[in-house]
Design a protein around this motif. Structure first.
Motif, PDB file in Angstrom:
ATOM      1  N   ASN A  46     -46.403 -58.481 -84.469  1.00  0.00           N
ATOM      2  CA  ASN A  46     -45.682 -57.215 -84.620  1.00  0.00           C
ATOM      3  C   ASN A  46     -45.574 -56.481 -83.291  1.00  0.00           C
ATOM      4  O   ASN A  46     -44.678 -55.653 -83.098  1.00  0.00           O
ATOM      5  CB  ASN A  46     -46.392 -56.316 -85.637  1.00  0.00           C
ATOM      6  CG  ASN A  46     -46.314 -56.857 -87.052  1.00  0.00           C
ATOM      7  OD1 ASN A  46     -45.322 -57.468 -87.422  1.00  0.00           O
ATOM      8  ND2 ASN A  46     -47.364 -56.642 -87.827  1.00  0.00           N
ATOM      9  N   GLU A  47     -46.490 -56.787 -82.364  1.00  0.00           N
ATOM     10  CA  GLU A  47     -46.508 -56.121 -81.056  1.00  0.00           C
ATOM     11  C   GLU A  47     -45.946 -57.006 -79.948  1.00  0.00           C
ATOM     12  O   GLU A  47     -45.352 -56.503 -78.995  1.00  0.00           O
ATOM     13  CB  GLU A  47     -47.940 -55.706 -80.709  1.00  0.00           C
ATOM     14  CG  GLU A  47     -48.541 -54.699 -81.667  1.00  0.00           C
ATOM     15  CD  GLU A  47     -49.960 -54.327 -81.279  1.00  0.00           C
ATOM     16  OE1 GLU A  47     -50.327 -54.548 -80.115  1.00  0.00           O
ATOM     17  OE2 GLU A  47     -50.701 -53.833 -82.146  1.00  0.00           O
ATOM     18  N   TYR A 123     -44.128 -60.755 -74.146  1.00  0.00           N
ATOM     19  CA  TYR A 123     -45.227 -61.663 -74.479  1.00  0.00           C
ATOM     20  C   TYR A 123     -46.548 -61.075 -73.991  1.00  0.00           C
ATOM     21  O   TYR A 123     -46.601 -60.413 -72.948  1.00  0.00           O
ATOM     22  CB  TYR A 123     -45.019 -63.024 -73.820  1.00  0.00           C
ATOM     23  CG  TYR A 123     -44.152 -63.975 -74.616  1.00  0.00           C
ATOM     24  CD1 TYR A 123     -44.605 -65.247 -74.961  1.00  0.00           C
ATOM     25  CD2 TYR A 123     -42.875 -63.615 -75.026  1.00  0.00           C
ATOM     26  CE1 TYR A 123     -43.821 -66.121 -75.681  1.00  0.00           C
ATOM     27  CE2 TYR A 123     -42.071 -64.481 -75.747  1.00  0.00           C
ATOM     28  CZ  TYR A 123     -42.559 -65.734 -76.073  1.00  0.00           C
ATOM     29  OH  TYR A 123     -41.774 -66.602 -76.779  1.00  0.00           O
ATOM     30  N   LEU A 124     -47.595 -61.295 -74.755  1.00  0.00           N
ATOM     31  CA  LEU A 124     -48.934 -60.945 -74.290  1.00  0.00           C
ATOM     32  C   LEU A 124     -49.279 -61.866 -73.123  1.00  0.00           C
ATOM     33  O   LEU A 124     -49.199 -63.093 -73.248  1.00  0.00           O
ATOM     34  CB  LEU A 124     -49.960 -61.128 -75.409  1.00  0.00           C
ATOM     35  CG  LEU A 124     -51.429 -61.001 -74.987  1.00  0.00           C
ATOM     36  CD1 LEU A 124     -51.749 -59.570 -74.573  1.00  0.00           C
ATOM     37  CD2 LEU A 124     -52.358 -61.444 -76.125  1.00  0.00           C
ATOM     38  N   CYS A 125     -49.659 -61.305 -71.984  1.00  0.00           N
ATOM     39  CA  CYS A 125     -49.991 -62.102 -70.802  1.00  0.00           C
ATOM     40  C   CYS A 125     -51.510 -62.227 -70.668  1.00  0.00           C
ATOM     41  O   CYS A 125     -52.219 -61.231 -70.524  1.00  0.00           O
ATOM     42  CB  CYS A 125     -49.411 -61.464 -69.545  1.00  0.00           C
ATOM     43  SG  CYS A 125     -49.815 -62.382 -68.037  1.00  0.00           S
TER      44      CYS A 125
END
Length: 266
Positions: A46-47, A123-125
């Motif tokens: 969702n994030e 994207y989460l890095c």
């Protein structure tokens, strides 16, 4: 925990135990899972649209992340050092691609900047090697699984594992560097102080992952003696240092040592 025996240390009353984190999982073994688990547990589609990270052509971290993404249906992206590479350059890259990780091969000069392509900005890095506060915090449970001891030995790549262990215990932690990045590790320690972490850069054997006949022989002999597989890049260097420290009298008689087997695919 597994105790290993050798006249080298048994004659001095020294006990050596191995924390078999390599047995956690055949792919996401050892510190690979411990560094990833907090990132994964807090990740939400969702994030973020997926997870992105960095690594070399044989990165254990990217390999583990690709498998996790495949297993949990999370899109993953790997920024890989080396513009000359292609998906079929080695079996690890090929497998990561088969698991659905999108691989981007970049020049070493650009790789140093750790730039994220615009299409993956949501994207989460995860930093290279999984390094970060969540990875460091992920070592807490490992320390809780250890017996009381006089010293802990651990290989150092990015430093997250050794720093996390040291911050979770008052026991002396000896970190064996596997590449020439002492200055980088010392910078990390400014952000995450661990006064009980002792760095040893005498067992790099010239260059990270460089082939060395003495080290290769040591890894083979270690397996024949103890039936524990180690590789020459990380765990081989760490165990080589531990044995050398015992032989050279750097370890007090009747000490109890714990060596962390951090797993890996090579």
């Amino acid at each position: 925990m597994e105790e290993i025996f050798d006249e080298c240390w048994n004659s001095k009353g020294i006990q050596v135990f191995v924390k078999r984190d390599d047995l956690i999982h055949p792919i996401i073994s050892g510190n690979k899972w411990r560094k990833l688990k907090n990132y994964i547990q807090t990740f939400s589609l969702n994030e973020h649209s997926g997870i992105l990270s960095f690594g070399g052509a044989y990165s254990n971290h990217l390999f583990a992340l690709a498998f996790v993404g495949h297993s949990l249906r999370i899109p993953t992206v790997g920024i890989v050092r080396g513009e000359e590479l292609i998906i079929t350059s080695n079996p690890y890259l090929n497998q990561m691609n088969d698991w659905g990780m999108r691989l981007h091969f970049v020049a070493r000069s650009l790789y140093r900047d750790k730039e994220i392509p615009s299409e993956y900005e949501n994207y989460l890095c995860i930093p290279e090697g999984g390094y970060g506060s969540q990875a460091i915090d992920g070592m807490d449970n490992l320390v809780h699984e250890l017996p009381s001891c006089d010293a802990i030995y651990c290989a150092i790549g990015t430093g997250a594992t050794a720093i996390g262990i040291a911050r979770a215990t008052s026991v002396l932690v000896t970190g064996i560097l596997t590449l020439n990045n002492r200055a980088e590790i010392e910078d990390h320690l400014k952000d995450f102080p661990a006064a009980n972490l002792k760095l040893d850069d005498k067992y790099i054997f010239g260059k990270y992952a460089k082939s060395n006949a003495d080290l290769e022989t040591f890894c083979r002999d270690f397996y024949e003696k103890h039936q524990i597989a180690i590789e020459p890049i990380y765990t081989g260097r760490m165990f080589y240092a531990l044995v050398d420290h015992i032989k050279n009298g750097h370890i007090a008689p009747d000490s109890k040592l714990v060596a962390i087997h951090t797993g890996g695919i090579k």
